[in-house]
Design a protein around this motif. Structure first.
Motif, short mmCIF file in Angstrom:
data_model
loop_
_atom_site.label_atom_id
_atom_site.label_comp_id
_atom_site.label_asym_id
_atom_site.label_seq_id
_atom_site.Cartn_x
_atom_site.Cartn_y
_atom_site.Cartn_z
N ILE A 34 0.84 -1.19 0.07
CA ILE A 34 -0.12 -0.03 -0.17
C ILE A 34 0.80 1.30 -0.09
O ILE A 34 0.43 2.29 0.11
CB ILE A 34 -0.91 0.09 1.17
CG1 ILE A 34 -0.25 -0.10 2.54
CG2 ILE A 34 -2.02 -0.96 1.26
CD1 ILE A 34 -1.15 -0.08 3.88
N GLY A 35 2.17 0.97 -0.02
CA GLY A 35 3.20 2.38 -0.24
C GLY A 35 3.86 2.26 -1.21
O GLY A 35 3.60 1.62 -2.24
N GLY A 178 0.89 9.44 4.85
CA GLY A 178 1.73 8.54 3.99
C GLY A 178 1.13 8.39 2.65
O GLY A 178 0.00 8.65 2.25
N ARG A 179 1.85 7.78 1.86
CA ARG A 179 1.49 7.33 0.57
C ARG A 179 0.34 6.32 0.43
O ARG A 179 -0.61 6.61 -0.57
CB ARG A 179 2.60 6.55 -0.09
CG ARG A 179 4.05 7.44 0.04
CD ARG A 179 4.64 7.69 -1.40
NE ARG A 179 5.58 8.81 -0.96
CZ ARG A 179 6.88 8.94 -0.58
NH1 ARG A 179 7.39 7.63 -0.78
NH2 ARG A 179 7.30 9.79 -0.48
N LYS A 181 -2.53 6.90 2.12
CA LYS A 181 -3.38 7.63 2.02
C LYS A 181 -4.17 7.71 0.76
O LYS A 181 -5.53 7.90 0.66
CB LYS A 181 -3.11 9.20 2.32
CG LYS A 181 -4.31 10.35 2.75
CD LYS A 181 -3.24 11.66 3.27
CE LYS A 181 -2.64 12.26 2.09
NZ LYS A 181 -2.29 13.50 2.60
N THR A 182 -3.45 7.91 -0.46
CA THR A 182 -3.94 7.99 -1.70
C THR A 182 -4.71 6.98 -2.17
O THR A 182 -5.35 7.03 -3.08
CB THR A 182 -2.93 8.30 -2.68
OG1 THR A 182 -2.02 7.42 -2.60
CG2 THR A 182 -1.93 9.36 -2.16
N LEU A 183 -4.68 5.74 -1.31
CA LEU A 183 -5.38 4.70 -1.77
C LEU A 183 -6.84 4.58 -1.40
O LEU A 183 -7.75 3.74 -1.90
CB LEU A 183 -4.83 3.34 -1.46
CG LEU A 183 -3.43 3.23 -2.08
CD1 LEU A 183 -2.95 1.92 -1.21
CD2 LEU A 183 -3.67 2.76 -3.46
N ARG A 186 -8.86 1.26 -1.00
CA ARG A 186 -7.95 0.06 -1.57
C ARG A 186 -7.10 -0.24 -0.34
O ARG A 186 -6.39 -1.48 -0.64
CB ARG A 186 -7.41 0.58 -2.71
CG ARG A 186 -8.19 0.52 -3.98
CD ARG A 186 -7.26 1.55 -4.81
NE ARG A 186 -6.51 1.03 -6.14
CZ ARG A 186 -6.14 1.49 -6.93
NH1 ARG A 186 -6.10 3.03 -7.06
NH2 ARG A 186 -5.30 0.91 -7.72
#
Lengths: 212, 348
Positions: A34-35, A178-179, A181-183, A186
């Motif tokens: 997820i990152g 963090g990255r 977050k954009t998901l 998902r």
């Protein structure tokens, strides 16, 4: 084991650092879900540098051991994990009176201070899919037992169980930082990589104690 | 993934060695960090420090120069530099008037630059932080401060660097850089993911007929996965998302940055650029300047991002002011092309 001397703390953190360098790919994989998959790279770099720093020094102050690990990670790693995992060891070991040995209570206080500072720096709470998901229940469980007459083995077992449960619970959360977050949705189903690393650190501490 | 590297541990030092072999006459390395600062800094100016993870080259190193950044604090591939690293660069470029930090809004950069600012204050150096938040893909406009920073940093640091050269004070540099950020928007689409050098796997997976919409610059997945379409259809969607966000209106003056992500051919970028210009002409938006190339990349990621910045008279004056860097040929006025021609065509 009911106390931890400076020499023991050094030996433990050398063991933990080596184990974390070894766990690089596990941490990368947890982050890749997820990152961006680089969490293990930074952690291996930071713990590798800490390993070297610890080896170069003799310690009479337990806190200086944790201080050295934390400050070295902050200086050498970069990335969010540099500050966050550096603070895990740094927050409770800076600005404290030197101690040749510490007990369960002082050991717990180190993590308690880390939790307060990590939450303040990152503005994160339980449920945001960060290391706090593992760290807060871990510190709560440790505090509940810190006044009891128990050993390092027992307190670390309690800490590991709580951190693992917290890490498992992070699977159901949507990330706020963090990255990941954009998901959005998902990210559900995967644990936070930072809380995975926390369980690896505590597990390595427990493994070291069991070997004594 | 095949990569032209030696030991993955030495990626950064070896890249720096090559870089200094080319630009060592005007740039110098900060001891014990993979960070660079300009030699011969003009006295009495506010310093501009930009930075973040490496792996996005030409971002950040190629934007060092007068009218651009004075120092770059560079971390590992896609990871923020440490506070100690940023502090060392801060000290090297401070000329007594303070230093502005410009970086993309990412958790790691926020934490490390934040701690660096505290350390700098303890040493008596004033700093201001300007966060770049240009990505329209993921977060609604009312939560602009939560948005990621991507290729829009090229414009924000250009404006900040121009303001430093123009003699703006610390607060004024911050204010105009924040203004630039407030009118800058980016949207990206990836066709193939990138990889971190030395890592075995790509950072996300895409089927042969899939595209990632709203990508990040670190290989993190984007907002959603969609089906591949024609270049025109993809560009139309991207331009629409950008234009309605500010919003950009008829007769606005904008700069446009068409950014390949590392592995997109110039042929494809020009096909996309043709459509961007058609779309903007239809909307009556005036293109003051347009640049096409690789400005901020994610290794071998394929796809593109489109960035637009709306210019008022202050931003236009700063944007058009002289600057020199490794990217100079991309960003200064073309001396072979008379100014009048550039204006009449609206671009060059």
């Amino acid at each position: 084991m009911k106390t931890l001397t400076a020499a023991q703390a050094k030996s433990m953190m050398i063991f933990v650092s080596a184990a974390m360098v070894e766990a690089k790919e596990i941490m990368c994989e947890a982050d890749r879900n997820i990152g961006d998959g680089d969490h293990g790279i930074g952690m291996a770099k930071g713990f590798g540098a800490a390993l070297q720093e610890l080896g170069n020094q003799d310690f009479t102050d337990v806190y200086k051991v944790f201080f050295t690990v934390g400050r070295t990670m902050i200086k050498e790693m970069g990335g969010a994990s540099g500050i966050i995992f550096g603070t895990l060891f740094f927050a409770g070991s800076k600005n404290v009176e030197p101690a040749t040995e510490i007990g369960i209570k002082e050991f717990t206080t180190i993590f308690e201070k880390a939790l307060v500072e990590i939450k303040a720096k990152g503005h994160a709470s339980v449920g945001d899919k960060t290391v706090v998901d593992g760290l807060e229940p871990m510190v709560d469980a440790m505090k509940k037992n810190a006044e009891k007459d128990i050993s390092f083995e027992e307190i670390l077992k309690i800490a590991l169980d709580a951190a693992t449960a917290g890490m498992e619970s992070s699977k159901q959360f949507v990330a706020k930082f963090g990255r990941a977050k954009t998901l959005g949705e998902r990210a559900i189903g995967y644990p936070d990589a930072g809380s995975v690393s926390l369980t690896l650190i505590i597990k390595a501490m427990l493994d070291w104690v069991n070997k004594q | 993934m095949k990569k032209l590297i030696n030991d993955p541990k030495n990626i950064l030092p070896e890249m720096m060695e090559g870089y200094l072999g080319v630009y060592g006459d005007v740039l110098r390395q900060i001891e014990s960090y993979t960070s660079l600062v300009r030699k011969n800094l003009e006295p009495g100016k506010v310093g501009l420090l930009v930075g973040g993870g490496s792996g996005h080259e030409p971002l950040f190193l190629d934007y060092l120069g007068p009218g651009y950044a004075d120092g770059v604090a560079q971390g590992n591939v896609f990871a923020s530099p440490s506070p100690d690293n940023i502090l060392a660069v801060t000290k090297a470029i401070d000329r007594g008037r303070g230093v502005v930090y410009v970086f993309g809004n990412h958790s790691g950069d926020n934490l490390n630059f934040g701690m660096a600012a505290e350390l700098a204050a303890q040493e008596g150096i004033k700093t201001h932080i300007v966060l770049v938040t240009d990505d329209v893909a993921l977060v609604p406009p009312e939560r602009m401060k939560d948005r990621r920073g991507i290729a829009g940093i090229i414009y924000v640091m250009r404006i900040a660097g121009a303001a430093c050269q123009a003699g703006y004070d610390l607060d004024a540099v911050r204010d105009v850089a924040e203004k630039a950020n407030s009118v800058t928007r980016t949207m990206g689409v990836a066709l193939y993911p990138g990889t971190i050098p030395g890592e075995p796997k790509a950072s996300f997976e895409l089927a042969e007929d899939e595209i990632e919409i709203g990508l990040g610059l670190h290989g993190e997945p984007g907002a959603r996965t969609g089906k591949i379409k024609t270049a025109d259809e993809i560009v139309d969607e991207m331009v629409e998302a950008i234009v309605k966000d500010v919003p950009y209106k008829k007769n606005d003056d904008v700069c446009v940055l068409v950014n390949g992500l590392g592995a997109t051919s110039r042929l494809e970028l020009m096909i996309a650029t043709r459509r961007i210009l058609q779309d903007l002409t239809k909307l009556g938006i005036h293109v003051h300047d347009i640049k096409v190339g690789n400005f901020a990349i994610c290794q071998e990621m394929a796809g593109l991002s489109i960035t637009m910045m709306r210019l008022d008279s202050e931003l236009m004056k700063l944007y058009d002011s002289p600057c020199y860097s490794a990217m100079t040929s991309q960003f200064t006025l073309n001396p072979l092309r008379p100014q009048s021609h550039r204006n009449s065509s609206g671009r060059y």
